[in-house]
Design a protein around this motif. Structure first.
Motif, PDB file in Angstrom:
ATOM      1  N   GLU A  14       0.836  -1.209   0.000  1.00  0.00           N
ATOM      2  CA  GLU A  14       0.000   0.000   0.000  1.00  0.00           C
ATOM      3  C   GLU A  14       0.872   1.261   0.000  1.00  0.00           C
ATOM      4  N   ARG A  15       1.979   1.219   0.724  1.00  0.00           N
ATOM      5  CA  ARG A  15       2.889   2.371   0.760  1.00  0.00           C
ATOM      6  C   ARG A  15       3.470   2.626  -0.634  1.00  0.00           C
ATOM      7  N   ALA A  16       3.783   1.566  -1.364  1.00  0.00           N
ATOM      8  CA  ALA A  16       4.287   1.734  -2.742  1.00  0.00           C
ATOM      9  C   ALA A  16       3.244   2.454  -3.594  1.00  0.00           C
ATOM     10  N   GLY A  17       1.986   2.115  -3.398  1.00  0.00           N
ATOM     11  CA  GLY A  17       0.918   2.803  -4.121  1.00  0.00           C
ATOM     12  C   GLY A  17       0.803   4.261  -3.695  1.00  0.00           C
ATOM     13  N   ALA A  18       0.912   4.504  -2.407  1.00  0.00           N
ATOM     14  CA  ALA A  18       0.821   5.888  -1.913  1.00  0.00           C
ATOM     15  C   ALA A  18       1.963   6.737  -2.463  1.00  0.00           C
ATOM     16  N   LEU A  19       3.136   6.134  -2.664  1.00  0.00           N
ATOM     17  CA  LEU A  19       4.271   6.879  -3.226  1.00  0.00           C
ATOM     18  C   LEU A  19       4.071   7.166  -4.707  1.00  0.00           C
ATOM     19  N   LEU A  20       3.304   6.348  -5.390  1.00  0.00           N
ATOM     20  CA  LEU A  20       3.004   6.573  -6.807  1.00  0.00           C
ATOM     21  C   LEU A  20       1.995   7.712  -6.984  1.00  0.00           C
ATOM     22  N   ALA A  21       1.072   7.843  -6.060  1.00  0.00           N
ATOM     23  CA  ALA A  21      -0.050   8.783  -6.214  1.00  0.00           C
ATOM     24  C   ALA A  21       0.366  10.208  -6.585  1.00  0.00           C
ATOM     25  N   PRO A  22       1.323  10.840  -5.882  1.00  0.00           N
ATOM     26  CA  PRO A  22       1.627  12.242  -6.224  1.00  0.00           C
ATOM     27  C   PRO A  22       2.303  12.417  -7.579  1.00  0.00           C
ATOM     28  N   LEU A  23       2.728  11.331  -8.185  1.00  0.00           N
ATOM     29  CA  LEU A  23       3.391  11.396  -9.488  1.00  0.00           C
ATOM     30  C   LEU A  23       2.391  11.327 -10.637  1.00  0.00           C
ATOM     31  N   LEU A  24       1.163  10.964 -10.330  1.00  0.00           N
ATOM     32  CA  LEU A  24       0.150  10.716 -11.365  1.00  0.00           C
ATOM     33  C   LEU A  24      -0.414  12.009 -11.929  1.00  0.00           C
ATOM     34  N   ARG A  25      -0.779  11.931 -13.214  1.00  0.00           N
ATOM     35  CA  ARG A  25      -1.442  13.028 -13.915  1.00  0.00           C
ATOM     36  C   ARG A  25      -2.716  12.488 -14.549  1.00  0.00           C
ATOM     37  N   ALA A  26      -3.646  13.393 -14.812  1.00  0.00           N
ATOM     38  CA  ALA A  26      -4.868  12.997 -15.513  1.00  0.00           C
ATOM     39  C   ALA A  26      -4.487  12.307 -16.821  1.00  0.00           C
ATOM     40  N   GLY A  27      -5.136  11.196 -17.081  1.00  0.00           N
ATOM     41  CA  GLY A  27      -4.887  10.429 -18.291  1.00  0.00           C
ATOM     42  C   GLY A  27      -3.885   9.305 -18.129  1.00  0.00           C
ATOM     43  N   ASP A  28      -3.212   9.231 -16.968  1.00  0.00           N
ATOM     44  CA  ASP A  28      -2.273   8.130 -16.747  1.00  0.00           C
ATOM     45  C   ASP A  28      -3.034   6.818 -16.617  1.00  0.00           C
ATOM     46  N   VAL A  29      -2.439   5.767 -17.165  1.00  0.00           N
ATOM     47  CA  VAL A  29      -3.037   4.432 -17.117  1.00  0.00           C
ATOM     48  C   VAL A  29      -2.005   3.466 -16.539  1.00  0.00           C
ATOM     49  N   VAL A  30      -2.420   2.747 -15.501  1.00  0.00           N
ATOM     50  CA  VAL A  30      -1.572   1.729 -14.890  1.00  0.00           C
ATOM     51  C   VAL A  30      -2.347   0.417 -14.940  1.00  0.00           C
ATOM     52  N   ALA A  31      -1.820  -0.537 -15.692  1.00  0.00           N
ATOM     53  CA  ALA A  31      -2.420  -1.861 -15.778  1.00  0.00           C
ATOM     54  C   ALA A  31      -1.768  -2.752 -14.731  1.00  0.00           C
ATOM     55  N   LEU A  32      -2.583  -3.600 -14.119  1.00  0.00           N
ATOM     56  CA  LEU A  32      -2.091  -4.482 -13.064  1.00  0.00           C
ATOM     57  C   LEU A  32      -2.335  -5.925 -13.466  1.00  0.00           C
ATOM     58  N   ALA A  33      -1.330  -6.764 -13.266  1.00  0.00           N
ATOM     59  CA  ALA A  33      -1.435  -8.187 -13.572  1.00  0.00           C
ATOM     60  C   ALA A  33      -0.991  -8.975 -12.352  1.00  0.00           C
ATOM     61  N   GLY A  34      -1.545 -10.160 -12.212  1.00  0.00           N
ATOM     62  CA  GLY A  34      -1.168 -11.024 -11.094  1.00  0.00           C
ATOM     63  C   GLY A  34      -2.323 -11.920 -10.734  1.00  0.00           C
ATOM     64  N   ASP A  35      -2.014 -13.034 -10.129  1.00  0.00           N
ATOM     65  CA  ASP A  35      -3.050 -13.991  -9.737  1.00  0.00           C
ATOM     66  C   ASP A  35      -4.014 -13.388  -8.728  1.00  0.00           C
ATOM     67  N   LEU A  36      -5.110 -14.095  -8.505  1.00  0.00           N
ATOM     68  CA  LEU A  36      -6.037 -13.690  -7.452  1.00  0.00           C
ATOM     69  C   LEU A  36      -5.277 -13.615  -6.127  1.00  0.00           C
ATOM     70  N   GLY A  37      -5.483 -12.560  -5.385  1.00  0.00           N
ATOM     71  CA  GLY A  37      -4.822 -12.401  -4.096  1.00  0.00           C
ATOM     72  C   GLY A  37      -3.380 -11.929  -4.185  1.00  0.00           C
ATOM     73  N   ALA A  38      -2.930 -11.532  -5.375  1.00  0.00           N
ATOM     74  CA  ALA A  38      -1.534 -11.098  -5.535  1.00  0.00           C
ATOM     75  C   ALA A  38      -1.257  -9.773  -4.845  1.00  0.00           C
ATOM     76  N   GLY A  39      -2.273  -8.924  -4.731  1.00  0.00           N
ATOM     77  CA  GLY A  39      -2.063  -7.624  -4.085  1.00  0.00           C
ATOM     78  C   GLY A  39      -2.409  -6.443  -4.968  1.00  0.00           C
ATOM     79  N   LYS A  40      -3.080  -6.698  -6.080  1.00  0.00           N
ATOM     80  CA  LYS A  40      -3.435  -5.611  -7.003  1.00  0.00           C
ATOM     81  C   LYS A  40      -4.297  -4.565  -6.292  1.00  0.00           C
ATOM     82  N   THR A  41      -5.301  -5.011  -5.585  1.00  0.00           N
ATOM     83  CA  THR A  41      -6.201  -4.072  -4.906  1.00  0.00           C
ATOM     84  C   THR A  41      -5.473  -3.340  -3.782  1.00  0.00           C
ATOM     85  N   HIS A  42      -4.574  -3.995  -3.090  1.00  0.00           N
ATOM     86  CA  HIS A  42      -3.812  -3.308  -2.030  1.00  0.00           C
ATOM     87  C   HIS A  42      -2.978  -2.169  -2.612  1.00  0.00           C
ATOM     88  N   LEU A  43      -2.389  -2.407  -3.780  1.00  0.00           N
ATOM     89  CA  LEU A  43      -1.618  -1.337  -4.422  1.00  0.00           C
ATOM     90  C   LEU A  43      -2.533  -0.160  -4.757  1.00  0.00           C
TER      91      LEU A  43
END
Length: 160
Positions: A14-43
């Motif tokens: 979750e902290r890795a996701g929080a560190l990404l947030a201030p870098l984001l701009r409108a229109g940015d797209v981040v695709a997430l891949a991984g098995d069920l329970g990998a942590g996509k939603t936590h990010l």
């Protein structure tokens, strides 16, 4: 560009996701891949916290798209249940990723041909216990810039 980092707990993911947030701009797209329970939603939960989203952020598996207002609107897709790329039109996928917010797409690797040229793909693999390896691929100038900035921030903070 492909790089990777490892988180050792849900809190670090979750902290890795929080560190990404201030870098984001409108229109940015981040695709997430991984098995069920990998942590996509936590990010994404970490990103949401970083964007000042106060709504609870859960997996949009049954909704396909959840919209969270914040410093930037957070569009949270889950493509797991879609059977084909043609269904993306039905959920307003293309209009949404070009809108005024940032898009995080769980199972974004299912239809790689529909991702915009500029994007970041985070592939999450389980390690031991709560350890997660996050491989980051980027495409396009903005995707590469975003990935580089995120990795720089993660590195300067001793990783997630």
């Amino acid at each position: 560009m492909i790089s990777a980092f490892i988180t050792h707990s849900v809190v670090e993911t979750e902290r890795a996701g929080a560190l990404l947030a201030p870098l984001l701009r409108a229109g940015d797209v981040v695709a997430l891949a991984g098995d069920l329970g990998a942590g996509k939603t936590h990010l994404v939960q970490g990103v949401a916290r970083g964007l000042g989203v106060t709504d609870p952020v859960t997996s949009p598996t049954f909704n396909l798209l959840l919209v969270h207002p914040g410093a930037l609107p957070l569009y949270h897709f889950d493509l797991y249940r879609l059977e084909g790329a043609r269904e993306l039109e039905d959920i307003g996928f293309f209009e949404t990723i070009e809108a005024d917010g940032v898009s995080f797409i769980e199972w974004g690797d299912r239809f790689p041909g529909v991702l915009p040229h500029d994007h970041v793909l985070v592939s999450i693999a389980r390690g031991t216990d709560d350890e997660r390896r996050m491989a980051i691929e980027s495409s396009g100038a903005r995707g590469r810039e975003l990935a580089r900035q995120w990795l720089d921030v993660l590195g300067s903070r001793g990783r997630a």
